[in-house]
Design a protein around this motif. Structure first.
Motif, PDB file in Angstrom:
ATOM      1  N   ALA A 146     -44.600   2.317 -21.229  1.00  0.00           N
ATOM      2  CA  ALA A 146     -44.806   2.656 -19.947  1.00  0.00           C
ATOM      3  C   ALA A 146     -42.766   2.084 -20.293  1.00  0.00           C
ATOM      4  O   ALA A 146     -42.202   1.658 -20.300  1.00  0.00           O
ATOM      5  CB  ALA A 146     -44.958   2.848 -19.057  1.00  0.00           C
ATOM      6  N   CYS A 157     -45.323  11.138 -20.691  1.00  0.00           N
ATOM      7  CA  CYS A 157     -45.242  11.112 -22.240  1.00  0.00           C
ATOM      8  C   CYS A 157     -46.371  10.135 -22.518  1.00  0.00           C
ATOM      9  O   CYS A 157     -47.152   9.662 -21.944  1.00  0.00           O
ATOM     10  CB  CYS A 157     -44.351   9.833 -22.101  1.00  0.00           C
ATOM     11  SG  CYS A 157     -42.271   9.802 -21.283  1.00  0.00           S
ATOM     12  N   LEU A 198     -37.504   9.998 -19.271  1.00  0.00           N
ATOM     13  CA  LEU A 198     -37.371   8.704 -17.922  1.00  0.00           C
ATOM     14  C   LEU A 198     -35.761   8.801 -17.312  1.00  0.00           C
ATOM     15  O   LEU A 198     -35.847   8.981 -16.207  1.00  0.00           O
ATOM     16  CB  LEU A 198     -37.540   7.554 -18.454  1.00  0.00           C
ATOM     17  CG  LEU A 198     -38.479   6.210 -18.921  1.00  0.00           C
ATOM     18  CD1 LEU A 198     -38.984   5.955 -17.147  1.00  0.00           C
ATOM     19  CD2 LEU A 198     -40.126   7.452 -19.006  1.00  0.00           C
ATOM     20  N   VAL A 231     -46.125   4.724 -11.991  1.00  0.00           N
ATOM     21  CA  VAL A 231     -46.471   4.162 -13.428  1.00  0.00           C
ATOM     22  C   VAL A 231     -48.600   4.764 -13.264  1.00  0.00           C
ATOM     23  O   VAL A 231     -48.337   4.387 -12.698  1.00  0.00           O
ATOM     24  CB  VAL A 231     -46.105   3.458 -14.440  1.00  0.00           C
ATOM     25  CG1 VAL A 231     -46.324   4.361 -16.239  1.00  0.00           C
ATOM     26  CG2 VAL A 231     -44.417   3.735 -14.133  1.00  0.00           C
ATOM     27  N   CYS A 279     -38.707  11.118 -24.825  1.00  0.00           N
ATOM     28  CA  CYS A 279     -39.577  10.156 -23.638  1.00  0.00           C
ATOM     29  C   CYS A 279     -38.187   9.491 -23.020  1.00  0.00           C
ATOM     30  O   CYS A 279     -38.637   9.910 -21.710  1.00  0.00           O
ATOM     31  CB  CYS A 279     -40.486   8.534 -24.528  1.00  0.00           C
ATOM     32  SG  CYS A 279     -42.010   9.918 -25.128  1.00  0.00           S
ATOM     33  N   LEU A 313     -44.299   8.718 -13.490  1.00  0.00           N
ATOM     34  CA  LEU A 313     -44.729   8.480 -14.405  1.00  0.00           C
ATOM     35  C   LEU A 313     -45.472   9.165 -15.034  1.00  0.00           C
ATOM     36  O   LEU A 313     -46.841   8.119 -15.039  1.00  0.00           O
ATOM     37  CB  LEU A 313     -44.046   7.388 -15.734  1.00  0.00           C
ATOM     38  CG  LEU A 313     -43.297   7.825 -16.613  1.00  0.00           C
ATOM     39  CD1 LEU A 313     -43.898   8.617 -17.642  1.00  0.00           C
ATOM     40  CD2 LEU A 313     -43.174   6.512 -17.193  1.00  0.00           C
ATOM     41  N   LEU A 332     -36.019  11.679 -14.436  1.00  0.00           N
ATOM     42  CA  LEU A 332     -36.746  10.959 -13.063  1.00  0.00           C
ATOM     43  C   LEU A 332     -35.480   9.559 -12.476  1.00  0.00           C
ATOM     44  O   LEU A 332     -35.496  10.003 -11.387  1.00  0.00           O
ATOM     45  CB  LEU A 332     -37.708   9.850 -13.894  1.00  0.00           C
ATOM     46  CG  LEU A 332     -39.677  10.646 -14.170  1.00  0.00           C
ATOM     47  CD1 LEU A 332     -40.321   9.585 -14.609  1.00  0.00           C
ATOM     48  CD2 LEU A 332     -39.435  11.886 -13.352  1.00  0.00           C
TER      49      LEU A 332
END
Length: 231
Positions: A89, A8, A36, A49, A32, A133, A39
């Motif tokens: 994030a 992202c 997420l 992250v 985005c 991420l 994931l």
């Protein structure tokens, strides 16, 4: 064991309150959030992250740097806030309601080949089910009004990143030229290469998919998902 990876970008406007009455980043934020959610669907033990910053290191701060980018709220010292990439994030993670364990770290924009490899290997060597991420932008020189103004080389650079993300080409990401990336203000180069090294010991991404690739503000933003065959 890495079960899935997502990419992202981290423009400040993904922090919703910075957009004011007109949410110009709504489409980008939606994609985005989709990444997420993809994931989270892999039920990881930990969400790791990795985002770009001035220096590399782990971060345990939780405050998002809203005031730093023109928002309202409590004024706090920079030492108490997350770097922008990790702050964005954090907001994305909160927006999808993810409640699992999250660990955050930065990699320096100008990190060397050895440094990105070492960080990638540390992620890869974890025994838990890891969702990775990666927060990173493409070039910021895609037009006369872009932050870095126009550099024609930006288009070829970003197209190569897009191709790599769409094809799951880890070796291609590792070939990105750090000097060219710096010239083009491509903030995601080091983070993308950490991801490539982290996945070096897996069988590779299965069905890699680019959800978004556009430059609405003269900066190239990518959203991509790489499920892994270790899943």
């Amino acid at each position: 064991m890495i079960v899935a990876t997502a990419v992202c970008p981290h423009p400040p406007l993904l922090i919703r309150e910075l957009g004011g009455g007109q949410d110009v980043a709504a489409e980008l934020r939606k994609e985005c959030e989709s990444a997420l959610e993809a994931l989270a669907a892999h039920s990881p033990d930990v969400l790791v992250v990795i985002g770009g910053h001035d220096s590399s290191g782990e971060h345990t701060e939780r405050l998002v740097p809203v005031r730093e980018f023109g928002g309202t709220g409590e004024r706090v010292s920079r030492e108490r806030t997350l770097p922008l990439s990790l702050g964005v994030a954090r907001r994305l993670i909160e927006s999808v309601g993810y409640r699992g364990r999250v660990e955050t770290a930065t990699v320096a924009w100008d990190a060397s080949a050895d440094e990105v490899e070492a960080l990638g290997r540390r992620v890869a060597d974890r025994t838990e089910r890891v969702a990775l991420l990666v927060m990173g932008d493409g070039s910021a020189r895609r037009g006369t009004r872009a932050p870095g103004h126009l550099d024609e080389r930006a288009f070829g650079f970003d197209e190569e990143v897009r191709r790599c993300l769409s094809e799951g080409d880890r070796a291609g990401l590792l070939r990105l030229d750090p000097d060219l990336a710096a010239d083009l203000m491509a903030a995601g180069r080091a983070a993308f290469q950490v991801m490539a090294h982290a996945l070096a010991s897996t069988g590779g991404p299965v069905g890699p998919k680019v959800l978004y690739a556009d430059d609405p503000f003269g900066v190239m933003y990518f959203v991509a998902v790489w499920p892994c065959d270790s899943f």
